[in-house]
Design a protein around this motif. Structure first.
Motif, PDB file in Angstrom:
ATOM      1  N   PHE A   1      22.277 -31.596 -12.960  1.00  0.00           N
ATOM      2  CA  PHE A   1      21.122 -32.513 -12.413  1.00  0.00           C
ATOM      3  C   PHE A   1      21.819 -33.499 -11.424  1.00  0.00           C
ATOM      4  O   PHE A   1      22.773 -33.846 -11.610  1.00  0.00           O
ATOM      5  CB  PHE A   1      20.453 -33.454 -13.512  1.00  0.00           C
ATOM      6  CG  PHE A   1      19.579 -32.256 -14.391  1.00  0.00           C
ATOM      7  CD1 PHE A   1      18.518 -31.875 -14.075  1.00  0.00           C
ATOM      8  CD2 PHE A   1      20.075 -32.163 -15.746  1.00  0.00           C
ATOM      9  CE1 PHE A   1      17.795 -31.064 -14.698  1.00  0.00           C
ATOM     10  CE2 PHE A   1      19.449 -31.680 -16.659  1.00  0.00           C
ATOM     11  CZ  PHE A   1      18.160 -30.812 -16.137  1.00  0.00           C
ATOM     12  N   ASP A   2      21.121 -33.713 -10.005  1.00  0.00           N
ATOM     13  CA  ASP A   2      21.778 -34.679  -9.413  1.00  0.00           C
ATOM     14  C   ASP A   2      21.111 -36.068 -10.142  1.00  0.00           C
ATOM     15  O   ASP A   2      19.926 -36.352 -10.195  1.00  0.00           O
ATOM     16  CB  ASP A   2      20.897 -34.536  -8.061  1.00  0.00           C
ATOM     17  CG  ASP A   2      21.289 -35.627  -6.992  1.00  0.00           C
ATOM     18  OD1 ASP A   2      21.969 -36.404  -6.944  1.00  0.00           O
ATOM     19  OD2 ASP A   2      20.477 -35.593  -5.897  1.00  0.00           O
ATOM     20  N   LEU A   3      21.990 -36.847 -10.148  1.00  0.00           N
ATOM     21  CA  LEU A   3      21.835 -38.092 -10.695  1.00  0.00           C
ATOM     22  C   LEU A   3      21.810 -39.293  -9.533  1.00  0.00           C
ATOM     23  O   LEU A   3      21.699 -40.675 -10.202  1.00  0.00           O
ATOM     24  CB  LEU A   3      22.983 -38.535 -11.959  1.00  0.00           C
ATOM     25  CG  LEU A   3      23.059 -37.777 -12.935  1.00  0.00           C
ATOM     26  CD1 LEU A   3      24.259 -38.163 -13.947  1.00  0.00           C
ATOM     27  CD2 LEU A   3      21.974 -37.656 -13.858  1.00  0.00           C
ATOM     28  N   GLY A   4      22.007 -38.872  -8.433  1.00  0.00           N
ATOM     29  CA  GLY A   4      21.981 -39.801  -7.393  1.00  0.00           C
ATOM     30  C   GLY A   4      23.394 -40.559  -7.207  1.00  0.00           C
ATOM     31  O   GLY A   4      24.183 -40.555  -8.000  1.00  0.00           O
ATOM     32  N   ALA A   5      23.417 -41.034  -5.861  1.00  0.00           N
ATOM     33  CA  ALA A   5      24.808 -41.880  -5.719  1.00  0.00           C
ATOM     34  C   ALA A   5      25.926 -40.876  -5.654  1.00  0.00           C
ATOM     35  O   ALA A   5      27.017 -41.477  -6.145  1.00  0.00           O
ATOM     36  CB  ALA A   5      24.947 -43.106  -6.590  1.00  0.00           C
ATOM     37  N   GLY A   6      25.698 -39.623  -5.330  1.00  0.00           N
ATOM     38  CA  GLY A   6      26.880 -38.626  -5.546  1.00  0.00           C
ATOM     39  C   GLY A   6      27.196 -38.188  -6.712  1.00  0.00           C
ATOM     40  O   GLY A   6      28.283 -37.627  -7.066  1.00  0.00           O
ATOM     41  N   ARG A   7      26.423 -38.403  -8.001  1.00  0.00           N
ATOM     42  CA  ARG A   7      26.911 -38.159  -9.220  1.00  0.00           C
ATOM     43  C   ARG A   7      26.024 -37.011  -9.820  1.00  0.00           C
ATOM     44  O   ARG A   7      24.930 -36.770  -9.278  1.00  0.00           O
ATOM     45  CB  ARG A   7      26.711 -39.227 -10.349  1.00  0.00           C
ATOM     46  CG  ARG A   7      27.500 -40.557  -9.893  1.00  0.00           C
ATOM     47  CD  ARG A   7      26.950 -41.685 -10.863  1.00  0.00           C
ATOM     48  NE  ARG A   7      25.658 -42.200 -10.502  1.00  0.00           N
ATOM     49  CZ  ARG A   7      24.798 -42.878 -11.241  1.00  0.00           C
ATOM     50  NH1 ARG A   7      25.315 -43.445 -12.468  1.00  0.00           N
ATOM     51  NH2 ARG A   7      23.670 -43.279 -11.173  1.00  0.00           N
ATOM     52  N   LEU A   8      26.670 -36.372 -10.509  1.00  0.00           N
ATOM     53  CA  LEU A   8      26.098 -34.923 -11.015  1.00  0.00           C
ATOM     54  C   LEU A   8      26.317 -35.022 -12.547  1.00  0.00           C
ATOM     55  O   LEU A   8      27.305 -35.044 -13.192  1.00  0.00           O
ATOM     56  CB  LEU A   8      26.827 -33.720 -10.505  1.00  0.00           C
ATOM     57  CG  LEU A   8      26.383 -32.290 -11.210  1.00  0.00           C
ATOM     58  CD1 LEU A   8      24.924 -32.173 -10.407  1.00  0.00           C
ATOM     59  CD2 LEU A   8      27.449 -31.383 -10.668  1.00  0.00           C
ATOM     60  N   LEU A   9      25.182 -34.722 -13.338  1.00  0.00           N
ATOM     61  CA  LEU A   9      25.373 -34.117 -14.766  1.00  0.00           C
ATOM     62  C   LEU A   9      25.737 -32.830 -15.133  1.00  0.00           C
ATOM     63  O   LEU A   9      24.828 -31.953 -14.602  1.00  0.00           O
ATOM     64  CB  LEU A   9      23.907 -34.492 -15.528  1.00  0.00           C
ATOM     65  CG  LEU A   9      23.881 -34.398 -16.919  1.00  0.00           C
ATOM     66  CD1 LEU A   9      22.686 -35.257 -17.558  1.00  0.00           C
ATOM     67  CD2 LEU A   9      23.680 -33.211 -17.369  1.00  0.00           C
ATOM     68  N   ASP A  10      27.026 -32.502 -15.304  1.00  0.00           N
ATOM     69  CA  ASP A  10      27.626 -31.384 -15.056  1.00  0.00           C
ATOM     70  C   ASP A  10      27.063 -30.717 -16.364  1.00  0.00           C
ATOM     71  O   ASP A  10      27.643 -31.012 -17.574  1.00  0.00           O
ATOM     72  CB  ASP A  10      29.057 -31.230 -14.870  1.00  0.00           C
ATOM     73  CG  ASP A  10      29.631 -29.829 -14.539  1.00  0.00           C
ATOM     74  OD1 ASP A  10      29.082 -29.012 -15.012  1.00  0.00           O
ATOM     75  OD2 ASP A  10      30.491 -30.132 -13.703  1.00  0.00           O
ATOM     76  N   PHE A  11      26.482 -29.250 -16.369  1.00  0.00           N
ATOM     77  CA  PHE A  11      26.163 -28.746 -17.578  1.00  0.00           C
ATOM     78  C   PHE A  11      27.518 -28.036 -18.271  1.00  0.00           C
ATOM     79  O   PHE A  11      27.339 -27.741 -19.432  1.00  0.00           O
ATOM     80  CB  PHE A  11      25.121 -27.613 -17.217  1.00  0.00           C
ATOM     81  CG  PHE A  11      23.893 -28.011 -17.118  1.00  0.00           C
ATOM     82  CD1 PHE A  11      23.418 -29.255 -17.335  1.00  0.00           C
ATOM     83  CD2 PHE A  11      22.999 -27.102 -16.567  1.00  0.00           C
ATOM     84  CE1 PHE A  11      22.048 -29.527 -17.299  1.00  0.00           C
ATOM     85  CE2 PHE A  11      21.627 -27.503 -15.951  1.00  0.00           C
ATOM     86  CZ  PHE A  11      21.032 -28.610 -16.657  1.00  0.00           C
ATOM     87  N   LYS A  12      28.662 -27.774 -17.549  1.00  0.00           N
ATOM     88  CA  LYS A  12      29.820 -27.428 -18.275  1.00  0.00           C
ATOM     89  C   LYS A  12      30.184 -28.342 -19.259  1.00  0.00           C
ATOM     90  O   LYS A  12      30.722 -27.981 -20.306  1.00  0.00           O
ATOM     91  CB  LYS A  12      30.712 -27.067 -17.128  1.00  0.00           C
ATOM     92  CG  LYS A  12      30.407 -25.872 -16.273  1.00  0.00           C
ATOM     93  CD  LYS A  12      31.568 -25.406 -15.366  1.00  0.00           C
ATOM     94  CE  LYS A  12      31.776 -26.524 -14.244  1.00  0.00           C
ATOM     95  NZ  LYS A  12      32.748 -26.312 -13.242  1.00  0.00           N
ATOM     96  N   ASP A  13      30.110 -29.613 -19.059  1.00  0.00           N
ATOM     97  CA  ASP A  13      30.437 -30.915 -19.709  1.00  0.00           C
ATOM     98  C   ASP A  13      29.531 -30.924 -21.169  1.00  0.00           C
ATOM     99  O   ASP A  13      29.662 -31.740 -21.884  1.00  0.00           O
ATOM    100  CB  ASP A  13      30.700 -32.100 -18.979  1.00  0.00           C
ATOM    101  CG  ASP A  13      31.623 -31.973 -17.963  1.00  0.00           C
ATOM    102  OD1 ASP A  13      32.728 -31.083 -17.955  1.00  0.00           O
ATOM    103  OD2 ASP A  13      31.637 -32.980 -16.953  1.00  0.00           O
ATOM    104  N   ARG A  14      28.430 -30.449 -20.945  1.00  0.00           N
ATOM    105  CA  ARG A  14      27.303 -30.307 -22.021  1.00  0.00           C
ATOM    106  C   ARG A  14      27.174 -29.371 -22.660  1.00  0.00           C
ATOM    107  O   ARG A  14      26.387 -28.945 -23.413  1.00  0.00           O
ATOM    108  CB  ARG A  14      25.884 -30.777 -21.197  1.00  0.00           C
ATOM    109  CG  ARG A  14      25.823 -32.023 -20.610  1.00  0.00           C
ATOM    110  CD  ARG A  14      26.237 -33.212 -21.649  1.00  0.00           C
ATOM    111  NE  ARG A  14      25.791 -34.455 -20.866  1.00  0.00           N
ATOM    112  CZ  ARG A  14      26.490 -35.257 -20.256  1.00  0.00           C
ATOM    113  NH1 ARG A  14      27.905 -34.732 -19.863  1.00  0.00           N
ATOM    114  NH2 ARG A  14      26.074 -36.465 -19.595  1.00  0.00           N
ATOM    115  N   GLY A  15      28.289 -28.255 -22.696  1.00  0.00           N
ATOM    116  CA  GLY A  15      28.233 -27.039 -23.632  1.00  0.00           C
ATOM    117  C   GLY A  15      27.866 -25.795 -23.212  1.00  0.00           C
ATOM    118  O   GLY A  15      27.817 -24.764 -23.867  1.00  0.00           O
ATOM    119  N   MET A  16      27.373 -25.878 -21.378  1.00  0.00           N
ATOM    120  CA  MET A  16      27.125 -24.624 -20.888  1.00  0.00           C
ATOM    121  C   MET A  16      28.307 -23.659 -21.015  1.00  0.00           C
ATOM    122  O   MET A  16      29.050 -24.148 -20.250  1.00  0.00           O
ATOM    123  CB  MET A  16      26.101 -24.726 -19.911  1.00  0.00           C
ATOM    124  CG  MET A  16      25.424 -23.685 -19.307  1.00  0.00           C
ATOM    125  SD  MET A  16      24.657 -23.793 -17.742  1.00  0.00           S
ATOM    126  CE  MET A  16      23.144 -24.637 -18.591  1.00  0.00           C
TER     127      MET A  16
END
Length: 351
Positions: free
Chosen positions: A49-64
């Protein structure tokens, strides 16, 4: 079995032949009858997900882990079950996909959708973009009886998300119209549910004229163009005053701005959209307005059972869905990404 799998992020799904899984323990294997195509699947395809300000919630870091079969709005027919699964192998069932660890306090309270160690079908475990899906326990299956499977499939996400968001507004929906931002599949579902629940109705905002027309056809009190310079004034006029109840089905920087600009004192905003970005709110307005801003993430199993029961009782009118052959999944995802789908798209099996 055949499955449309995500092998690499930001790439089309690949059709892969896999061995048909054999259910063990409490697992249930279902033949997929219908699989809804959701905007969340685009985030799965993109890997976050795009969290804004150039940040990304990365699914790989969430167990995908890849490869993964997406699809979390699934109706199927049980064809096999493990020895601990007590279920008749007949009929059609809606699959609850928002499965948690099952052991933490959140899960034990019944809110598996908020578990910190999720096992969501179509996100962390293989989902419904296949001819079969494996579900860990029969408690996640809801008998839909004679209801139309493609029409019911979107209840597992868009229907549940709208239903849970509306529930957070409480009885106030009977006193004040709800401002609904976004007239995509989620927004249209919210309009239909508000109408069915005898609420005061919905004023809907979108930037696409075709979706605004769909909102009017679905029974919206008014449909406002979000690109107009007078958007806030048009919304206030349609509502008869500042907004007291807002459901943001977009969740973008722009929708967040419009939400707070339109909000009256003691108003409530429920954000369910995951479009992405960051909010640029004038912070003093939040205490000045005594605003309540709440997030709502899909919904729990109790809520989905209640929603399906309303459908079975004929208490809710479901929005129309567009049906596509299951082999057209990449085309449908592309159309959804371009904003070319009005309402909900559902993949159906050939048999």
């Amino acid at each position: 079995m055949n499955a449309h799998q995500l092998v690499s992020f930001r790439k089309p799904l690949a059709l892969i032949a896999k061995q048909l899984p054999k259910p063990v323990g409490s697992e249930v294997l279902l033949r997929v009858v219908a699989a809804g195509v959701c905007h969340t699947d685009l985030h799965v395809q993109d890997g976050g997900f795009d969290l804004g300000a150039g940040r990304l919630l990365d699914f790989k870091d969430r167990g995908m882990q890849l490869p993964l079969t997406p699809g979390h709005e699934t109706v199927g027919t049980p064809v096999a079950a493990g020895p601990d699964a007590k279920l008749q192998l007949s009929g059609n069932y809606l699959v609850y996909p928002w499965i948690g660890c099952g052991d933490c306090p959140v899960c034990l309270e019944g809110d598996e959708n908020l578990c910190a160690q999720p096992r969501f079908l179509g996100v962390h475990r293989n989902g419904g973009y296949a001819d079969h899906i494996l579900v860990p326990h029969p408690r996640y299956l809801i008998d839909i009886g004679n209801l139309d499977a493609p029409s019911i499939a979107p209840l597992a996400c868009s229907g549940l998300t709208a239903f849970s968001a509306i529930a957070k507004l409480g009885d106030a929906i009977k006193d004040s119209p709800v401002l609904v931002l976004g007239a995509g599949g989620l927004g249209l579902m919210a309009i239909a549910l508000l109408k069915s629940l005898d609420a005061r109705g919905a004023v809907v905002v979108d930037v696409d004229e075709g979706k605004l027309q769909a909102a009017r056809a679905a029974g919206a009190i008014a449909a406002v163009n979000g690109r107009a310079d007078s958007t806030v004034q048009d919304i206030t006029r349609a509502l008869g005053g500042p907004a007291q109840l807002v459901i943001d089905c977009v969740g973008s920087t722009e929708s967040a701005r419009v939400s707070l600009d339109c909000l009256g004192k003691r108003g409530r905003i429920v954000i369910v959209g995951l479009f992405g970005g960051s909010a640029e709110w004038p912070l003093p307005l939040i205490p000045i307005k005594a605003a309540c801003i709440q997030g709502s993430y899909v919904g729990n199993l109790r809520e989905l059972r209640a929603l399906v029961q309303l459908a079975q009782d004929g208490m809710i009118v479901l929005p129309q869905v567009s049906k596509f052959d299951c082999c057209a999944v990449n085309d449908v995802l592309g159309r959804l990404r371009r904003g070319g789908i009005t309402g909900r798209a559902v993949l159906v099996s050939e048999t």
